[in-house]
Design an enzyme around this catalytic site. Structure first.
Site, short mmCIF file in Angstrom:
data_model
loop_
_atom_site.label_atom_id
_atom_site.label_comp_id
_atom_site.label_asym_id
_atom_site.label_seq_id
_atom_site.Cartn_x
_atom_site.Cartn_y
_atom_site.Cartn_z
N ARG A 135 0.82 -1.23 0.00
CA ARG A 135 0.00 0.00 0.00
C ARG A 135 0.84 1.26 0.00
O ARG A 135 1.99 1.27 0.44
CB ARG A 135 -0.83 0.05 1.29
CG ARG A 135 -1.98 -0.87 1.31
CD ARG A 135 -2.97 -0.44 2.35
NE ARG A 135 -2.60 -0.81 3.72
CZ ARG A 135 -3.17 -0.28 4.80
NH1 ARG A 135 -4.08 0.69 4.68
NH2 ARG A 135 -2.83 -0.68 6.01
N ASP A 147 -0.51 -9.31 13.30
CA ASP A 147 -1.54 -8.77 14.19
C ASP A 147 -1.31 -9.25 15.62
O ASP A 147 -1.48 -8.49 16.58
CB ASP A 147 -2.94 -9.20 13.70
CG ASP A 147 -3.18 -8.75 12.26
OD1 ASP A 147 -2.78 -7.63 11.92
OD2 ASP A 147 -3.75 -9.53 11.48
N HIS A 179 -7.47 -10.03 8.30
CA HIS A 179 -6.29 -9.16 8.36
C HIS A 179 -6.53 -7.84 7.62
O HIS A 179 -5.96 -7.59 6.57
CB HIS A 179 -5.06 -9.88 7.81
CG HIS A 179 -3.84 -9.00 7.79
ND1 HIS A 179 -3.22 -8.55 8.94
CD2 HIS A 179 -3.15 -8.43 6.76
CE1 HIS A 179 -2.20 -7.77 8.62
NE2 HIS A 179 -2.14 -7.68 7.30
P1 NAD Z 1 7.65 -5.09 -2.29
O1 NAD Z 1 7.13 -4.35 -3.47
O2 NAD Z 1 8.80 -4.52 -1.55
O3 NAD Z 1 8.07 -6.56 -2.73
C1 NAD Z 1 7.23 -7.36 -3.48
C2 NAD Z 1 8.10 -8.26 -4.34
O4 NAD Z 1 7.23 -9.10 -5.10
C3 NAD Z 1 8.97 -7.49 -5.36
O5 NAD Z 1 10.31 -7.88 -5.22
C4 NAD Z 1 8.40 -7.89 -6.70
O6 NAD Z 1 9.36 -7.97 -7.73
C5 NAD Z 1 7.82 -9.26 -6.37
N1 NAD Z 1 6.84 -9.72 -7.33
C6 NAD Z 1 5.87 -9.02 -7.97
N2 NAD Z 1 5.18 -9.84 -8.80
C7 NAD Z 1 5.72 -11.07 -8.66
C8 NAD Z 1 5.45 -12.33 -9.23
N3 NAD Z 1 4.48 -12.49 -10.14
N4 NAD Z 1 6.19 -13.37 -8.85
C9 NAD Z 1 7.19 -13.22 -7.94
N5 NAD Z 1 7.51 -12.05 -7.37
C10 NAD Z 1 6.76 -10.99 -7.72
O7 NAD Z 1 6.42 -5.33 -1.30
P2 NAD Z 1 6.46 -5.80 0.23
O8 NAD Z 1 6.56 -4.63 1.10
O9 NAD Z 1 7.45 -6.90 0.37
O10 NAD Z 1 4.98 -6.39 0.39
C11 NAD Z 1 4.57 -7.52 -0.32
C12 NAD Z 1 3.12 -7.85 -0.03
O11 NAD Z 1 2.95 -8.23 1.35
C13 NAD Z 1 2.16 -6.68 -0.24
O12 NAD Z 1 0.98 -7.14 -0.87
C14 NAD Z 1 1.84 -6.22 1.17
O13 NAD Z 1 0.59 -5.57 1.27
C15 NAD Z 1 1.83 -7.54 1.89
N6 NAD Z 1 1.98 -7.46 3.36
C16 NAD Z 1 1.27 -8.34 4.11
C17 NAD Z 1 1.38 -8.34 5.48
C18 NAD Z 1 0.61 -9.33 6.31
O14 NAD Z 1 0.51 -9.14 7.53
N7 NAD Z 1 0.09 -10.41 5.76
C19 NAD Z 1 2.22 -7.42 6.11
C20 NAD Z 1 2.95 -6.53 5.33
C21 NAD Z 1 2.80 -6.56 3.93
C1 LMR Z 2 0.26 -4.64 7.75
O1 LMR Z 2 -0.63 -5.00 8.53
O2 LMR Z 2 1.21 -3.94 8.11
C2 LMR Z 2 0.22 -5.12 6.32
O3 LMR Z 2 -0.98 -5.75 6.03
C3 LMR Z 2 0.57 -4.07 5.33
C4 LMR Z 2 -0.47 -2.99 5.19
O4 LMR Z 2 -0.87 -2.69 4.05
O5 LMR Z 2 -0.87 -2.39 6.19
#
Ligand code: NAD
Ligand code: LMR
Length: 345
Positions: A86, A155, A184
């Site tokens: 985001r 969380d 989440h």
């Molecule tokens: P980021 O942009 O830093 O990294 C994402 C990576 O995914 C990049 O390196 C990109 O090249 C790669 N990517 C994109 N498409 C791809 C594909 N088809 N195959 C393989 N790799 C691919 O993002 P981030 O900060 O690491 O966040 C990643 C995701 O995790 C986001 O959707 C974010 O919202 C989510 N997230 C979830 C939680 C949770 O609690 N579940 C917490 C934080 C972030």
């Molecule tokens: C979080 O909880 O930090 C992640 O889901 C990333 C976000 O978009 O807030």
């Protein structure tokens, strides 16, 4: 031999998560897949003197399927933080348009190449990406609900940290003594603080205003980080820690460490009808919701059982109210994720 694959390994979460996995003594092979820089991250981590052999897998072009296939072949645990994060002003649901197809396509490869692997989905919106993964696996005839996990550990980590600050307890001692259920995102996240009598006694001393602020911070902790990063993404380091904490539990259970219910359970967003007694929980207490985060007990890399928050935990009227708000939000996301796959070829 235990092989772990990280898809999205070069990203903000992927890199520190891969570092932590490289340090885990139970991992024999660590396969790093990303559409960019996977080889660079793999080369870097491969110099660390721990047992895991690190391999990089980066497609040469859009048609190249060899990289993902080699990353997933014989994998026992696939962790997916691939996709976009985001920016300020966005909700997690705003990520659906991009991340839904990324998850769909990655999971199709998982289903075809390593259908017996445990799968941890980190990519947002988790409330919808997990149903997407389940539907893809169902279509391929390889869905095992005991092995599909939406990672909601951040969380729990936040709840432990924030409540620890309020009641003056070391956060570490709160692990497993509070439980964060639901989904989440925002008000689908429901922290329960009366699970343990000692913690509950201490928590009862916080004021109603402090409790309200605590619940809000757990529900909207992600926004706090997105705002502070000011356009540079969302939580990555705390997420890598949280993702690793969950992955470590799965790896411990594969190695035979967690074989009984005395081990502290971690919470995960799972498909309830596919779990023993899950349908009952769904129908009796959750208005038929099919996906919900509950504390799960792991054995040999899969869910052995879960703790029914309504049976085993002391859930207050106020917390029940929070659950009913959560169910509204979850319904929409689950339907969105499910229909996305049902509507695609
Ligand atoms: P980021 O942009 O830093 O990294 C994402 C990576 O995914 C990049 O390196 C990109 O090249 C790669 N990517 C994109 N498409 C791809 C594909 N088809 N195959 C393989 N790799 C691919 O993002 P981030 O900060 O690491 O966040 C990643 C995701 O995790 C986001 O959707 C974010 O919202 C989510 N997230 C979830 C939680 C949770 O609690 N579940 C917490 C934080 C972030
Ligand atoms: C979080 O909880 O930090 C992640 O889901 C990333 C976000 O978009 O807030």
């Amino acid at each position: 031999m235990v092989k772990v694959t990280v898809c999205g390994a070069a990203g903000g979460i992927g890199q520190p998560l891969s570092l932590l996995l490289k340090l885990n003594q139970n991992v024999d092979e660590l396969a790093l897949f990303d559409i960019v820089n996977a080889n660079g991250v793999a080369a870097d981590l491969s110099h660390i003197c721990s047992p895991a052999k690190v391999t990089g897998h980066q497609p040469a072009n859009k048609e190249d399927k060899l990289a993902i296939t080699s990353a997933l072949t014989n994998s026992d645990l696939v962790i997916i933080p691939a996709g976009v994060p985001r920016k300020p002003g966005m909700t997690r649901a705003d990520l659906f348009n991009i991340n839904a197809s990324i998850i769909r396509d990655l999971i199709a490869n998982v289903g075809k190449t390593c259908p017996n692997a445990a799968i941890l989905i980190i990519s947002n919106p988790v409330n919808a990406t997990v149903p997407i993964a389940a539907e893809v696996l169902k279509k391929l005839g390889v869905f095992n609900p005991k092995k599909l996990f939406g990672v909601t550990t951040l969380d729990s980590v936040r709840a432990e940290t924030f409540l620890g600050e309020l009641i003056n307890e070391p956060p570490k001692s709160l692990k497993g003594k509070i439980s964060v259920i639901g989904g989440h995102s925002g008000d689908t996240i429901v922290p329960l603080i009366n699970v343990n009598s000692t913690i509950s006694a201490k928590s009862s001393k916080i004021t109603p205003a402090q409790y309200k602020e605590f619940v809000h911070r757990v529900q909207f902790g992600g926004d706090e980080v997105v705002k502070a990063k000011n356009g540079a993404g969302s939580a990555t380091l705390s997420m890598a820690y949280a993702g690793y904490r969950f992955a470590e539990s799965v790896l411990d259970s594969v190695a035979g460490g967690q074989t009984n219910t005395s081990v502290v359970p971690e919470t995960s967003y799972v498909y309830l009808p596919g779990l023993p007694n899950g349908e009952e929980l769904s129908k009796k207490s959750l208005n038929g919701a099919t996906y919900f985060s509950v504390p799960v007990i792991l054995e040999k890399g899969e869910i052995k059982s879960f703790i029914n928050p309504f049976d085993s935990l002391t859930i207050t009227e106020n917390e029940k109210q929070l659950v009913s708000v959560a169910l509204n939000g979850l319904d929409k996301s689950i339907a969105q994720g499910t229909n996305f796959v049902k509507g695609s070829k």
